[in-house]
Design a protein around this motif. Structure first.
Motif, short mmCIF file in Angstrom:
data_model
loop_
_atom_site.label_atom_id
_atom_site.label_comp_id
_atom_site.label_asym_id
_atom_site.label_seq_id
_atom_site.Cartn_x
_atom_site.Cartn_y
_atom_site.Cartn_z
N VAL A 1 1.02 -1.37 0.03
CA VAL A 1 0.06 -0.05 0.08
C VAL A 1 0.89 1.38 -0.18
CG1 VAL A 1 -2.08 -1.06 1.21
CG2 VAL A 1 -0.16 0.10 2.51
N ALA B 1 -4.57 -1.54 6.02
CA ALA B 1 -3.09 -2.04 6.28
C ALA B 1 -2.17 -1.02 6.82
CB ALA B 1 -2.50 -2.25 5.10
N PHE C 1 2.21 -5.35 17.61
CA PHE C 1 3.30 -4.81 18.63
C PHE C 1 4.63 -5.54 18.46
CE2 PHE C 1 -1.26 -4.21 20.18
CZ PHE C 1 -0.91 -2.82 20.37
P1 NAI Z 1 -1.26 -6.76 12.02
O1 NAI Z 1 0.06 -6.71 12.12
O2 NAI Z 1 -1.77 -7.98 12.55
O3 NAI Z 1 -1.65 -6.65 10.55
C1 NAI Z 1 -1.40 -5.52 9.62
C2 NAI Z 1 -1.50 -6.11 8.35
O4 NAI Z 1 -1.05 -5.29 7.36
C3 NAI Z 1 -0.68 -7.57 8.06
O5 NAI Z 1 -1.38 -8.58 7.46
C4 NAI Z 1 0.44 -6.91 7.26
O6 NAI Z 1 1.17 -7.80 6.29
C5 NAI Z 1 -0.10 -5.65 6.53
N1 NAI Z 1 0.73 -4.78 5.95
C6 NAI Z 1 1.69 -4.19 6.59
N2 NAI Z 1 2.38 -3.32 5.74
C7 NAI Z 1 1.80 -3.30 4.22
C8 NAI Z 1 1.97 -2.75 3.20
N3 NAI Z 1 2.97 -2.13 3.02
N4 NAI Z 1 1.19 -2.95 2.32
C9 NAI Z 1 0.13 -3.94 2.56
N5 NAI Z 1 -0.06 -4.60 3.69
C10 NAI Z 1 0.80 -4.27 4.61
O7 NAI Z 1 -1.83 -5.41 12.76
P2 NAI Z 1 -3.14 -4.98 13.23
O8 NAI Z 1 -3.22 -4.58 14.37
O9 NAI Z 1 -4.18 -5.90 12.66
O10 NAI Z 1 -3.40 -3.41 12.32
C11 NAI Z 1 -4.14 -3.08 11.38
C12 NAI Z 1 -4.64 -1.75 11.36
O11 NAI Z 1 -5.03 -1.32 12.68
C13 NAI Z 1 -3.24 -0.74 11.16
O12 NAI Z 1 -3.45 0.16 10.33
C14 NAI Z 1 -3.03 -0.39 12.71
O13 NAI Z 1 -2.01 0.91 12.81
C15 NAI Z 1 -4.38 -0.20 13.16
N6 NAI Z 1 -4.21 -0.20 14.73
C16 NAI Z 1 -4.03 -1.33 15.33
C17 NAI Z 1 -4.32 -1.21 16.98
C18 NAI Z 1 -3.97 -2.58 17.59
O14 NAI Z 1 -4.09 -2.23 18.90
N7 NAI Z 1 -3.77 -3.61 17.14
C19 NAI Z 1 -4.65 0.04 17.65
C20 NAI Z 1 -4.98 1.03 16.62
C21 NAI Z 1 -4.76 1.04 15.37
#
Ligand code: NAI
Length: 278
Positions: free
Chosen positions: A60, A87, A190
């Motif tokens: 992305v 993402a 994290f």
């Molecule tokens: P996660 O690490 O489980 O999932 C993130 C996903 O994004 C992964 O599948 C990864 O491969 C993908 N990704 C990373 N870089 C990418 C790129 N350049 N292009 C395409 N895909 C990419 O993390 P989570 O927690 O599910 O995060 C999802 C969203 O939620 C993020 O935007 C994060 O900032 C946000 N978020 C998460 C929180 C949490 O406590 N887990 C709290 C607040 C926001």
């Protein structure tokens, strides 16, 4: 089957919040087109999730890959109704007096420009459909210091303002745009951000569960389905009058100081009382 006949594009669906959202929309009858940089997981999901699921490897941070994802979704399913720009990763953890310009640019590309381009390249498809719903993942980090790195938190604050501006500009096409601000959700983000190995990942996830249970009124960490249900609400007709706003889904993390909700903590007024009045 709230989303039968609808196509939803989800970024970052190989893991965590995105994965929970893929599962919910498939359960509810949608065609799901998922874009993620992790092609191994995306490919294995293709083998297990059935014909309504489509995957295209997508970074992305690259605008042309977002365009290709949206075009692929429309080709595969006939159009786009819902987009979840989700993402992300923690990105560079340097303080503001140490971060390099290149690291700053990377964080903005991953967390803010990706959302802008997701909206930019979904909108033409939604206009053809006569409308749509876009949901962006922001964070509690958009509001307060202390929950995430400075570049990450700044980008997430940008996502909130972008959400409002896009909602204003796209309302004429019946496209609604909203954001979700998750609190502590138990995912790998994290551990990934800290560069942990598999054993450390498990320890971090266990610690996250314990910490999250103690820092907010709802005494448990969030799970991906908590966010997926909120995405479904914003995407549904139930939210037909809701645009340009955000919802905190954080177990009350931002409700106030711990003394305001924890009966074990002395409140501020209690601290003022002389012994004779306690
Ligand atoms: P996660 O690490 O489980 O999932 C993130 C996903 O994004 C992964 O599948 C990864 O491969 C993908 N990704 C990373 N870089 C990418 C790129 N350049 N292009 C395409 N895909 C990419 O993390 P989570 O927690 O599910 O995060 C999802 C969203 O939620 C993020 O935007 C994060 O900032 C946000 N978020 C998460 C929180 C949490 O406590 N887990 C709290 C607040 C926001």
């Amino acid at each position: 089957m709230r989303f039968e006949g609808k196509t939803v594009v989800i970024t970052g669906g190989s893991s965590g919040i995105g994965r929970g959202t893929v599962d919910l929309f498939l359960r509810e009858g949608a065609a799901v087109v998922m874009g993620d940089i992790d092609s191994a997981e995306g490919t294995s999901m293709m083998a297990s999730l059935g014909d309504a699921f489509h995957f295209k490897q997508t970074d992305v941070t690259q605008e042309n890959e977002i365009t290709a994802l949206m075009d692929f979704a429309a080709e595969q399913t006939g159009g786009i109704d819902i987009v979840f720009n989700n993402a992300g990763a923690g990105g560079p953890r340097d303080a503001i007096d140490e971060i390099s310009g290149d690291d700053w640019d990377f964080a903005m590309a991953l967390l803010l420009k990706s959302v802008a381009m997701g909206i930019r390249h979904a909108a033409p498809h939604m206009k053809k459909r006569g409308g749509g719903a876009i949901i962006n993942t922001a964070s509690v980090c958009a509001f307060q210091a202390g929950f995430g790195p400075v570049a990450y938190s700044t980008a997430k604050a940008g996502v909130l303002h972008l959400t409002k501006l896009a909602a204003a500009e796209l309302a004429q096409y019946k496209i609604r745009v909203n954001a979700i601000c998750p609190g502590f959700i138990q995912t790998n983000i994290f551990a990934t951000t800290l560069g942990a190995n598999d054993a450390e990942k498990n320890q971090i996830n266990t610690a996250l569960g314990q910490v999250a249970a103690g820092v907010q009124p709802v005494a448990r960490p969030g799970v991906p389905n908590d966010i997926a249900e909120t995405v479904a609400y914003f995407a549904s007709e139930a939210a037909g009058f809701v645009t340009g706003t955000h919802l905190l889904v954080d177990g009350g993390l931002l409700v106030g100081s711990q003394a305001s909700w924890d009966p074990e903590m002395p409140g501020m007024l209690d601290a003022l009382l002389p012994e004779s009045m306690k």
